[in-house]
Structures are given as structure tokens and as C-alpha cells.
Design a protein around this motif. Structure first.
Motif, PDB file in Angstrom:
ATOM      1  N   ALA A  56       0.003  -1.289 -11.662  1.00  0.00           N
ATOM      2  CA  ALA A  56       1.075  -0.668 -10.873  1.00  0.00           C
ATOM      3  C   ALA A  56       1.304  -1.459  -9.587  1.00  0.00           C
ATOM      4  N   ALA A  57       2.532  -1.438  -9.124  1.00  0.00           N
ATOM      5  CA  ALA A  57       2.872  -2.126  -7.872  1.00  0.00           C
ATOM      6  C   ALA A  57       2.202  -1.423  -6.694  1.00  0.00           C
ATOM      7  N   PHE A  58       2.049  -2.127  -5.580  1.00  0.00           N
ATOM      8  CA  PHE A  58       1.414  -1.538  -4.392  1.00  0.00           C
ATOM      9  C   PHE A  58       2.284  -0.419  -3.807  1.00  0.00           C
ATOM     10  N   VAL A  59       3.598  -0.662  -3.815  1.00  0.00           N
ATOM     11  CA  VAL A  59       4.550   0.359  -3.356  1.00  0.00           C
ATOM     12  C   VAL A  59       5.574   0.596  -4.461  1.00  0.00           C
ATOM     13  N   THR A  60       5.777   1.853  -4.827  1.00  0.00           N
ATOM     14  CA  THR A  60       6.809   2.195  -5.812  1.00  0.00           C
ATOM     15  C   THR A  60       7.658   3.346  -5.289  1.00  0.00           C
ATOM     16  N   LEU A  61       8.949   3.130  -5.206  1.00  0.00           N
ATOM     17  CA  LEU A  61       9.869   4.231  -4.906  1.00  0.00           C
ATOM     18  C   LEU A  61      10.595   4.572  -6.191  1.00  0.00           C
ATOM     19  N   ASP A  84      -0.115   2.489  -2.475  1.00  0.00           N
ATOM     20  CA  ASP A  84      -1.529   2.291  -2.772  1.00  0.00           C
ATOM     21  C   ASP A  84      -2.097   3.478  -3.569  1.00  0.00           C
ATOM     22  N   GLY A  85      -1.340   3.919  -4.566  1.00  0.00           N
ATOM     23  CA  GLY A  85      -1.839   4.954  -5.483  1.00  0.00           C
ATOM     24  C   GLY A  85      -1.588   6.396  -5.080  1.00  0.00           C
ATOM     25  N   GLN A  86      -1.105   6.640  -3.839  1.00  0.00           N
ATOM     26  CA  GLN A  86      -0.847   8.047  -3.494  1.00  0.00           C
ATOM     27  C   GLN A  86       0.625   8.285  -3.162  1.00  0.00           C
ATOM     28  N   LYS A 142      -1.137  16.882   8.203  1.00  0.00           N
ATOM     29  CA  LYS A 142      -2.297  16.158   8.771  1.00  0.00           C
ATOM     30  C   LYS A 142      -2.488  14.817   8.073  1.00  0.00           C
ATOM     31  N   GLU A 143      -2.291  14.827   6.744  1.00  0.00           N
ATOM     32  CA  GLU A 143      -2.501  13.606   5.947  1.00  0.00           C
ATOM     33  C   GLU A 143      -1.444  12.551   6.272  1.00  0.00           C
ATOM     34  N   ASP A 176      -2.441   3.434   8.245  1.00  0.00           N
ATOM     35  CA  ASP A 176      -1.955   2.605   7.130  1.00  0.00           C
ATOM     36  C   ASP A 176      -0.650   1.875   7.430  1.00  0.00           C
ATOM     37  N   ILE A 177       0.074   2.317   8.433  1.00  0.00           N
ATOM     38  CA  ILE A 177       1.419   1.791   8.653  1.00  0.00           C
ATOM     39  C   ILE A 177       1.526   1.059   9.988  1.00  0.00           C
TER      40      ILE A 177
END
Ligand SMILES: Nc1ncnc2c1ncn2[C@@H]1O[C@H](COP(=O)(O)OP(=O)(O)OP(=O)(O)O)[C@@H](O)[C@H]1O
Ligand SMILES: [Mg+2]
Length: 150
Positions: free
Chosen positions: A2-7, A68-70, A78-79, A87-88
Motif C-alpha cells: 500500500a502507498a504511504f498516503v492514500t486518499l 502510514d496505515g491509519q 486527542k489522536e 507526524d506532520i
């Protein structure tokens, strides 16, 4: 893999009275880790909307934003704060500096919520601002302000 980022089919609408504005009308794309990507499109096409959603600063109405999978579209408040913080990295077009803090104080403010923060003065030196650390944003050029925010 899977790609690192998927929209996937990301949608966002604004209702302004009678008018429905489709800010993001089913956007899908994939990015690989380390890839350098430029988003181009006409004014009002939805570029800022997509970047804000990807950066965890805006939400979508439907679709998936997997980093990254989520799926960050499904994260709790909170997350998503954690995601933004750790992460950003996000450079705003209009700097977003605190106007009544000096260049050094602006950087120090960010180091307070950062893990393993580097030294503010050292970082400002690195970007050629050693002589402007005690200046307020209004006393700096656009490029100087942008270096403070980066
Ligand atoms: N808070 C909002 N309320 C209503 N409509 C909005 C809002 N934010 C954005 N829009 C609309 O959503 C659409 C996409 O806006 P967006 O800011 O993502 O465009 P853009 O591609 O970044 O444009 P530009 O190149 O001009 O910066 C536009 O039609 C805009 O008017
Ligand atoms: Mg924009």
C-alpha cells in the motif's frame, strides 16, 4: 504494498444558504514515502482544503485519508492533535507567527510542544537570522518570517 498516503473519494461540502459548495468532490490519489509532490489547480479547486485535511486541521464529510496505515479521518480529537504534533510538518502560506512575540520567542513556543526540540537560537542561526532574533514579525521581511515559521 500500500502507498504511504492514500486518499479515497474524499468529499467536503459547505452549505451557504441555498448554495452548496463542493470544496472537495471525490478526490483520490496516492503518495509514496519520500516522494516530492506538487498540487496544482485553479483558484477555488480545493487545494488548501485537501492539504488542511491531510494535515489534520480540517475534516472531510466522507472518504478515507490513510497515512502510514491509519485512517486519519476516523481519529478522535486527542489522536488528531497527536498526529498534527508529531507526524506532520506544515508551512503556512501566511506564516502564522504570534505577532507580539519575537522571532526567537516564536520558535521557543513551538519547542515547548515538540519532542526532542532543537535549540531555538541555533536553528535561527542556521537559517541566517542570528541578527534578527529579537525582532517582532512585523519588523521582518516575508521571507524572514517564513524562515522563522519553518
Ligand atoms: N469555510 C468555508 N466556507 C465556505 N466555503 C469554503 C470554505 N473554505 C473553502 N470554501 C470553498 O471551497 C472551495 C475550495 O477552496 P480552497 O481554499 O480549498 O481552494 P484552493 O484550491 O486552495 O484555491 P486558491 O488557489 O485560490 O488558494 C472554494 O470554492 C472555496 O470558496
Ligand atoms: Mg489555497
Amino acid at each position: 504494498m500500500a502507498a504511504f498516503v492514500t486518499l479515497r473519494d474524499v468529499r467536503k461540502e459547505y452549505r451557504m444558504g441555498e448554495v452548496l459548495i463542493k470544496a472537495s468532490d471525490g478526490i483520490s490519489f496516492e503518495l509514496e514515502k519520500g516522494e516530492f509532490v506538487v498540487i496544482v489547480g485553479p483558484s477555488g479547486a480545493g487545494k488548501t482544503t485537501v492539504l488542511n485535511m491531510l494535515g489534520g486541521m480540517d475534516t472531510c464529510d466522507s472518504g478515507e485519508i490513510i497515512v502510514d496505515g491509519q485512517d486519519i479521518a476516523k481519529l478522535k480529537k486527542k489522536e488528531i492533535t497527536r498526529y498534527r504534533r508529531y507526524d506532520i510538518g506544515f508551512v503556512f502560506q501566511f506564516y502564522n507567527l504570534v505577532q507580539n512575540l519575537t522571532a526567537k520567542e516564536n520558535v521557543e513556543l513551538a519547542t515547548q510542544i515538540c519532542r526532542d526540540a532543537a535549540d531555538a537560537a541555533q536553528m535561527l542561526e542556521k537559517v541566517g537570522l542570528e541578527d534578527r532574533m529579537d525582532n517582532f514579525p512585523a519588523q521582518l521581511s516575508g521571507g524572514e518570517q517564513q524562515r522563522v515559521s519553518i
